[in-house]
Design a protein around this motif. Structure first.
Motif, PDB file in Angstrom:
ATOM      1  N   SER A 119       0.798  -1.217   0.000  1.00  0.00           N
ATOM      2  CA  SER A 119       0.000   0.000   0.000  1.00  0.00           C
ATOM      3  C   SER A 119       0.837   1.277   0.000  1.00  0.00           C
ATOM      4  O   SER A 119       0.286   2.361   0.004  1.00  0.00           O
ATOM      5  CB  SER A 119      -0.953   0.011   1.190  1.00  0.00           C
ATOM      6  N   CYS A 166      -3.461   4.723  -2.432  1.00  0.00           N
ATOM      7  CA  CYS A 166      -4.608   4.869  -1.541  1.00  0.00           C
ATOM      8  C   CYS A 166      -5.841   4.392  -2.287  1.00  0.00           C
ATOM      9  O   CYS A 166      -6.001   4.674  -3.455  1.00  0.00           O
ATOM     10  CB  CYS A 166      -4.830   6.325  -1.151  1.00  0.00           C
ATOM     11  N   GLU A 193      -3.221   4.116  11.364  1.00  0.00           N
ATOM     12  CA  GLU A 193      -2.079   3.332  10.896  1.00  0.00           C
ATOM     13  C   GLU A 193      -0.843   3.634  11.735  1.00  0.00           C
ATOM     14  O   GLU A 193      -0.096   2.729  12.104  1.00  0.00           O
ATOM     15  CB  GLU A 193      -1.812   3.651   9.421  1.00  0.00           C
ATOM     16  N   LYS A 198      -5.940  -1.116   4.106  1.00  0.00           N
ATOM     17  CA  LYS A 198      -4.952  -0.738   5.118  1.00  0.00           C
ATOM     18  C   LYS A 198      -4.960  -1.738   6.274  1.00  0.00           C
ATOM     19  O   LYS A 198      -3.917  -2.080   6.819  1.00  0.00           O
ATOM     20  CB  LYS A 198      -5.245   0.673   5.621  1.00  0.00           C
ATOM     21  N   ASP A 230      -3.080  -4.761   5.087  1.00  0.00           N
ATOM     22  CA  ASP A 230      -1.649  -4.463   5.038  1.00  0.00           C
ATOM     23  C   ASP A 230      -1.029  -4.529   6.440  1.00  0.00           C
ATOM     24  O   ASP A 230       0.014  -5.146   6.649  1.00  0.00           O
ATOM     25  CB  ASP A 230      -1.432  -3.089   4.418  1.00  0.00           C
TER      26      ASP A 230
END
Length: 96
Positions: free
Chosen positions: A8, A12, A26, A57, A60
């Motif tokens: 990522s 986005c 994050e 996200k 990830d």
């Protein structure tokens, strides 16, 4: 850092709730995952349920945490799921 490619970086996908708490970011999860990996996974589960972070996200970050825990099968599962999400037709990609 995880031996898995962080897919990522620089990409986005449009989604996620804008009114999130600081613990569902994050940055916060990246800061705690080495000291508290189980808590990081719990926060990712909550973030997914509350749609506090985009699913790409969450996947990830899960991959990163599982890789740190040497749970390579789980790390690969989420990295692969992220890759399919990014490469699937109709996915809207925007640069960060």
């Amino acid at each position: 850092m995880s031996p898995l490619v962080r897919l990522s970086v620089g990409i986005c996908l449009a989604s996620g709730d804008k009114g999130t708490k600081d613990i569902y970011t994050e940055q916060y999860i990246t800061d705690i995952y080495m000291d508290e990996p189980k808590r990081a996974l719990q926060l990712l589960d909550e973030a997914e349920t509350k749609q506090a972070l985009p699913i790409y996200k969450v996947d990830d970050l899960r991959s990163m945490v599982y890789s740190y825990l040497y749970q390579d099968k789980s790390a690969f599962h989420y990295a692969r799921r992220l890759m399919y999400m990014i490469l699937s037709p109709g996915t809207t990609l925007t640069t960060c």
